[in-house]
Design a protein around this motif. Structure first.
Motif, mmCIF file in Angstrom:
data_model
loop_
_atom_site.group_PDB
_atom_site.id
_atom_site.type_symbol
_atom_site.label_atom_id
_atom_site.label_comp_id
_atom_site.label_asym_id
_atom_site.label_seq_id
_atom_site.Cartn_x
_atom_site.Cartn_y
_atom_site.Cartn_z
ATOM 1 N N CYS A 1 0.827 -1.205 0.000
ATOM 2 C CA CYS A 1 0.000 0.000 0.000
ATOM 3 C C CYS A 1 0.865 1.260 0.000
ATOM 4 O O CYS A 1 0.461 2.308 -0.532
ATOM 5 C CB CYS A 1 -0.961 0.009 1.185
ATOM 6 S SG CYS A 1 -0.157 -0.093 2.805
ATOM 7 N N PHE A 2 2.066 1.191 0.579
ATOM 8 C CA PHE A 2 2.968 2.339 0.571
ATOM 9 C C PHE A 2 3.406 2.664 -0.858
ATOM 10 O O PHE A 2 3.567 3.833 -1.212
ATOM 11 C CB PHE A 2 4.194 2.058 1.435
ATOM 12 C CG PHE A 2 3.946 2.192 2.911
ATOM 13 C CD1 PHE A 2 4.275 3.354 3.583
ATOM 14 C CD2 PHE A 2 3.381 1.147 3.629
ATOM 15 C CE1 PHE A 2 4.047 3.481 4.955
ATOM 16 C CE2 PHE A 2 3.152 1.257 5.004
ATOM 17 C CZ PHE A 2 3.478 2.434 5.660
ATOM 18 N N LEU A 3 3.616 1.643 -1.669
ATOM 19 C CA LEU A 3 4.006 1.867 -3.054
ATOM 20 C C LEU A 3 2.881 2.523 -3.838
ATOM 21 O O LEU A 3 3.097 3.485 -4.585
ATOM 22 C CB LEU A 3 4.405 0.537 -3.711
ATOM 23 C CG LEU A 3 4.721 0.589 -5.216
ATOM 24 C CD1 LEU A 3 5.828 1.595 -5.506
ATOM 25 C CD2 LEU A 3 5.094 -0.795 -5.727
ATOM 26 N N LEU A 4 1.666 2.021 -3.675
ATOM 27 C CA LEU A 4 0.534 2.597 -4.383
ATOM 28 C C LEU A 4 0.316 4.051 -3.970
ATOM 29 O O LEU A 4 0.031 4.914 -4.810
ATOM 30 C CB LEU A 4 -0.730 1.775 -4.108
ATOM 31 C CG LEU A 4 -1.582 1.431 -5.342
ATOM 32 C CD1 LEU A 4 -0.762 0.669 -6.341
ATOM 33 C CD2 LEU A 4 -2.804 0.628 -4.937
ATOM 34 N N LEU B 1 -3.763 6.046 -4.596
ATOM 35 C CA LEU B 1 -4.729 5.787 -3.525
ATOM 36 C C LEU B 1 -5.563 7.022 -3.184
ATOM 37 O O LEU B 1 -6.343 6.984 -2.231
ATOM 38 C CB LEU B 1 -4.014 5.288 -2.267
ATOM 39 C CG LEU B 1 -3.591 3.812 -2.268
ATOM 40 C CD1 LEU B 1 -2.871 3.467 -0.973
ATOM 41 C CD2 LEU B 1 -4.789 2.898 -2.464
ATOM 42 N N ALA B 2 -5.397 8.071 -3.946
ATOM 43 C CA ALA B 2 -6.162 9.292 -3.681
ATOM 44 C C ALA B 2 -7.658 9.003 -3.792
ATOM 45 O O ALA B 2 -8.115 8.396 -4.760
ATOM 46 C CB ALA B 2 -5.774 10.390 -4.670
ATOM 47 N N GLY B 3 -8.416 9.429 -2.784
ATOM 48 C CA GLY B 3 -9.862 9.213 -2.790
ATOM 49 C C GLY B 3 -10.287 7.837 -2.332
ATOM 50 O O GLY B 3 -11.464 7.489 -2.427
ATOM 51 N N HIS B 4 -9.352 7.035 -1.839
ATOM 52 C CA HIS B 4 -9.668 5.677 -1.401
ATOM 53 C C HIS B 4 -9.226 5.450 0.038
ATOM 54 O O HIS B 4 -8.257 6.041 0.508
ATOM 55 C CB HIS B 4 -8.984 4.642 -2.301
ATOM 56 C CG HIS B 4 -9.503 4.633 -3.705
ATOM 57 N ND1 HIS B 4 -10.631 3.954 -4.077
ATOM 58 C CD2 HIS B 4 -9.032 5.252 -4.818
ATOM 59 C CE1 HIS B 4 -10.845 4.132 -5.376
ATOM 60 N NE2 HIS B 4 -9.897 4.911 -5.845
ATOM 61 N N LYS B 5 -9.931 4.565 0.728
ATOM 62 C CA LYS B 5 -9.532 4.120 2.062
ATOM 63 C C LYS B 5 -8.563 2.953 1.921
ATOM 64 O O LYS B 5 -8.529 2.276 0.889
ATOM 65 C CB LYS B 5 -10.760 3.686 2.873
ATOM 66 C CG LYS B 5 -11.807 4.763 3.047
ATOM 67 C CD LYS B 5 -12.911 4.321 3.990
ATOM 68 C CE LYS B 5 -13.749 3.174 3.404
ATOM 69 N NZ LYS B 5 -14.523 3.584 2.234
ATOM 70 N N ARG C 1 -3.566 12.369 4.118
ATOM 71 C CA ARG C 1 -4.811 12.600 3.376
ATOM 72 C C ARG C 1 -5.509 11.309 2.946
ATOM 73 O O ARG C 1 -6.610 11.350 2.409
ATOM 74 C CB ARG C 1 -4.547 13.470 2.149
ATOM 75 C CG ARG C 1 -4.068 14.883 2.492
ATOM 76 C CD ARG C 1 -3.933 15.735 1.252
ATOM 77 N NE ARG C 1 -3.502 17.097 1.588
ATOM 78 C CZ ARG C 1 -3.311 18.063 0.706
ATOM 79 N NH1 ARG C 1 -3.508 17.809 -0.584
ATOM 80 N NH2 ARG C 1 -2.921 19.255 1.096
ATOM 81 N N ILE C 2 -4.849 10.183 3.152
ATOM 82 C CA ILE C 2 -5.442 8.897 2.773
ATOM 83 C C ILE C 2 -6.040 8.261 4.019
ATOM 84 O O ILE C 2 -5.313 7.949 4.962
ATOM 85 C CB ILE C 2 -4.405 7.960 2.138
ATOM 86 C CG1 ILE C 2 -3.818 8.598 0.875
ATOM 87 C CG2 ILE C 2 -5.041 6.609 1.798
ATOM 88 C CD1 ILE C 2 -2.703 7.785 0.233
ATOM 89 N N PRO C 3 -7.356 8.065 4.073
ATOM 90 C CA PRO C 3 -7.988 7.491 5.269
ATOM 91 C C PRO C 3 -7.555 6.041 5.512
ATOM 92 O O PRO C 3 -7.558 5.233 4.579
ATOM 93 C CB PRO C 3 -9.491 7.563 4.961
ATOM 94 C CG PRO C 3 -9.616 8.517 3.814
ATOM 95 C CD PRO C 3 -8.350 8.406 3.034
ATOM 96 N N VAL C 4 -7.190 5.737 6.740
ATOM 97 C CA VAL C 4 -6.814 4.378 7.135
ATOM 98 C C VAL C 4 -7.963 3.774 7.933
ATOM 99 O O VAL C 4 -8.480 4.398 8.855
ATOM 100 C CB VAL C 4 -5.537 4.383 7.993
ATOM 101 C CG1 VAL C 4 -5.240 2.980 8.525
ATOM 102 C CG2 VAL C 4 -4.354 4.910 7.188
#
Length: 332
Positions: free
Chosen positions: A123-126, A132-136, A153-156
């Motif tokens: 997930c760090f690469l993406l 991953l913008a706009g995605h949880k 800015r990326i919800p976890v």
């Protein structure tokens, strides 16, 4: 061996990144194998899978075992696949640093409508590739604060094994990869085929994405006040919440909370929380190249000189010396 007489329901590209963890990769792949055919024949009929690599050859896992690359971006069409599954490894920063190498591949796949799946630290690469913008995202609990600090800015989604958010899917790693692939197969191949082979894999049942790991605390049956307090400590590691708020969160007084912590761990709740934060800093220094300022943010410390002071007091060396020692002896 593929059986082309049957059109597969799902087509997977598997992309093991350098230093990937073998456990989730093996579990994910073997579950595809059981669903892919009748009995235990291992043909790729109802679902197919192909090992993708940036270049031909082999990709070595964190354990040293290697997987052979079957195709490279130069000889595939991403639109011929439903999922591209990335398998990350133990180091989030090393995985993140692969962005310049993999950015074009991943963006091409996304542009052609392939669903991108990250396992473990992939997930760090993406995120580093801006995908991953706009995605949880679901992140392994050990790296959750690191991810939050790096990508605020990326919800976890906390305490989840996996997260399916449209065409971006993430999994915390480990055996949760089996739970995720069962869910993906159920959606594409039906529940019966998705569950096929679990008994052979000695898996009793699949877990939902919301499953709570008992092994996180392993202090006896049930979740008592101490267990719940420790879970909140991890969740609130970067916050400035007080011990009184922590005690209120588990519905007991601070005095009761300290008494329970002394009985079970030999220290007060405050001391336990402070040690948890310092252990997190130690682990991050040993396993990433991120700055001390970023790591300080992960535990809610604004003064890096103060953090360096308490690290030295606790571990006997400065943060820089601690990291240098890890570089000198990477296998220890």
């Amino acid at each position: 061996m593929r059986a082309d007489a049957i059109t597969p329901d799902l087509r997977f590209l598997l992309l093991p990144l350098p230093g990937f963890a073998m456990l989730p990769f093996g579990g994910f792949l073997d579950k595809l194998r059981f669903t892919g055919d009748e009995e235990d024949y291992s043909r790729q009929r109802y679902c197919t899978w192909t090992i993708l690599g940036q270049e031909a050859g082999q990709v070595e896992s964190s354990s040293g075992a290697a997987v052979r690359v079957e195709v490279t971006p130069a000889n595939i069409r991403f639109r011929d696949y439903d999922y591209l599954v990335l398998f990350g490894g133990r180091s989030a920063s090393a995985t993140e640093a692969l962005a310049p190498t993999y950015r074009r591949l991943l963006r091409d796949a996304a542009a052609q409508g392939v669903k991108l799946v990250t396992i473990d630290n992939a997930c760090f690469l993406l995120a580093a590739c801006g995908l991953l913008a706009g995605h949880k995202v679901a992140v392994h609990w050990r790296h959750e604060q690191e991810f939050r600090a790096s990508y605020p800015r990326i919800p976890v989604v906390s305490e989840q094994l996996y997260c399916i958010d449209g065409n971006r899917i993430s999994c915390a790693g480990g055996l949760a990869a089996i739970d995720l692939v069962v869910e993906l197969l159920a959606r594409g191949c039906g529940r019966t085929r998705a569950l096929k082979g679990l008994a052979d894999m000695l898996v009793d049942e699949t877990r939902s994405s919301q499953h709570q790991l008992k092994s996180r605390e392993a202090t006896g049956s049930g979740m008592g006040p101490v267990d719940r307090a420790i879970a909140l400590m991890r969740l609130w590691m970067a916050s400035d919440r007080s011990i009184e708020q922590l005690a209120a969160g588990v519905d007991i007084s601070r005095r009761q909370l300290d008494r329970r912590f002394r009985a079970s761990h030999g220290v007060t709740a405050s001391a336990y929380w402070a040690e948890m934060r310092l252990r997190h800093v130690q682990w991050r220094l040993l396993n990433s190249s991120h700055s001390l300022a970023l790591i300080a943010d992960e535990i809610g410390v604004t003064d890096t000189s103060y953090l360096a002071k308490i690290v030295r007091k606790r571990f006997g060396v400065t943060p820089a010396a601690l990291r240098k020692e890890a570089v000198r002896h990477p296998e220890e």
